[in-house]
Design a protein around this motif. Sequence first.
Motif, PDB file in Angstrom:
ATOM      1  N   THR A  35       0.850  -1.190   0.000  1.00  0.00           N
ATOM      2  CA  THR A  35       0.000   0.000   0.000  1.00  0.00           C
ATOM      3  C   THR A  35       0.878   1.229   0.000  1.00  0.00           C
ATOM      4  OG1 THR A  35      -1.708  -1.174   1.196  1.00  0.00           O
ATOM      5  CG2 THR A  35      -1.843   1.220   1.198  1.00  0.00           C
ATOM      6  N   ALA A  37      -0.240   4.490  -0.199  1.00  0.00           N
ATOM      7  CA  ALA A  37      -0.805   5.684   0.436  1.00  0.00           C
ATOM      8  C   ALA A  37      -0.366   5.716   1.894  1.00  0.00           C
ATOM      9  CB  ALA A  37      -2.331   5.654   0.342  1.00  0.00           C
ATOM     10  N   ARG A  39      -0.881   6.787   5.384  1.00  0.00           N
ATOM     11  CA  ARG A  39      -1.961   7.333   6.202  1.00  0.00           C
ATOM     12  C   ARG A  39      -1.736   6.925   7.652  1.00  0.00           C
ATOM     13  NH1 ARG A  39      -4.342   4.543   2.370  1.00  0.00           N
ATOM     14  NH2 ARG A  39      -5.275   3.081   3.837  1.00  0.00           N
ATOM     15  N   SER A  49     -11.917   7.186   4.594  1.00  0.00           N
ATOM     16  CA  SER A  49     -11.207   7.988   3.611  1.00  0.00           C
ATOM     17  C   SER A  49     -12.084   8.265   2.403  1.00  0.00           C
ATOM     18  CB  SER A  49      -9.939   7.245   3.159  1.00  0.00           C
ATOM     19  OG  SER A  49      -9.352   7.914   2.072  1.00  0.00           O
ATOM     20  N   ARG A  51     -10.748   9.021  -0.425  1.00  0.00           N
ATOM     21  CA  ARG A  51      -9.931   8.714  -1.591  1.00  0.00           C
ATOM     22  C   ARG A  51     -10.542   7.550  -2.381  1.00  0.00           C
ATOM     23  NH1 ARG A  51      -4.112   9.757  -1.576  1.00  0.00           N
ATOM     24  NH2 ARG A  51      -3.679  11.514  -0.205  1.00  0.00           N
ATOM     25  N   LYS A  53     -10.247   4.199  -4.325  1.00  0.00           N
ATOM     26  CA  LYS A  53      -9.316   3.072  -4.272  1.00  0.00           C
ATOM     27  C   LYS A  53      -8.955   2.607  -5.680  1.00  0.00           C
ATOM     28  CE  LYS A  53     -10.785   1.338   0.251  1.00  0.00           C
ATOM     29  NZ  LYS A  53      -9.496   1.708   0.890  1.00  0.00           N
ATOM     30  N   ALA A  79      -1.329   9.447  -6.674  1.00  0.00           N
ATOM     31  CA  ALA A  79      -2.153   9.314  -5.479  1.00  0.00           C
ATOM     32  C   ALA A  79      -2.430  10.672  -4.841  1.00  0.00           C
ATOM     33  CB  ALA A  79      -1.483   8.389  -4.482  1.00  0.00           C
ATOM     34  N   ASP A  85      -6.284   6.271  -3.486  1.00  0.00           N
ATOM     35  CA  ASP A  85      -5.726   5.337  -2.506  1.00  0.00           C
ATOM     36  C   ASP A  85      -5.222   4.135  -3.302  1.00  0.00           C
ATOM     37  OD1 ASP A  85      -5.105   3.684  -0.443  1.00  0.00           O
ATOM     38  OD2 ASP A  85      -7.105   3.640   0.452  1.00  0.00           O
TER      39      ASP A  85
END
Length: 312
Positions: A35, A37, A39, A49, A51, A53, A79, A85
């Motif tokens: 992953t 992103a 966070r 989120s 965002r 995916k 991103a 995400d």
Amino acid sequence: MNRLRWVSIGIRAIGLALLVIGLAGCEQEQPKAVTLANRAPLSADAQPSSRTKLNLAVGSIITPEQGYAYYQQLIDYLAESFSLDITIVDPGNYDKLNYLLETGKVDVAFVCSSPYVEGHQRFGLELLAAPVVNGAPVYYSDLIVPAGSPVQTLADLRGKTFAFTDPNSNSGSLVPKAQLARMGVTAKDFFLSTTYTYAHDRSIHAVAEGLVEGAAVDSLIYDYLAATEPELNTRVRIVERYGPYGIPPVVAAPHVAAELRETVRQGLLTMHETPKGREILQAMHIERFETIDDSAYESVRQLLTPVSPDSR
């Protein structure tokens, strides 16, 4: 002299066997997922989120190992610029990649030209954009040998050891096999032995280290490594270059919503217009991304129709 010759052959065979064992181990690895992103953990009252995916595949097949950092920068750029995400997946080979695209487990991917052609025909894989390198969205298949080899053409590799990349790689498999078919032979009958490395940089280093006597590789990756690892120029040389062919594109699976497809497309097409985007592209030896038509892959499509039943 005969005894020395057999010792030499034996050592080379052991080296090739070790290469095959090592590559087989790589092939059995499960797809890698990271992953990208960054966070912080959500607090108990935090909202989900907003965002969008996106599962994106960047395979080791098409990316030299040291190039992963730049692909990660590219993905981080997308991103952050478009509130995505993004999870990156490395399927390990093109069969797995197209399966993940077809079944909806991967949304967008950087792929070779031949898996695009096959996926477009079978389940509607869609072109998003293509990189422009040296002024054009094209690349070649490079036939390479050790620098000290007497080999001058593909014909000179008869009875020698050879590395292909992926069975579905255009530059690393389909092109050299098509060349052999035009000579009226198959890889099995022509070479002493063959192996699949499942990465162009592995094929290049196998030639440089003398583990195989020849290989066919993506010209973009060869040129990138020749620039970033200058010592390779003293250990490997190109004897033939086939092409041009439509460059490996960025594609979207048919299940991806039109709005998300367009977001990713525009993100790639406009990268070179921003300072950060230009910096990332320059490090990847890419000038920009541009739209590309399916017709650019017609020569690849022709290679997917074997000249003879045993030519693949």
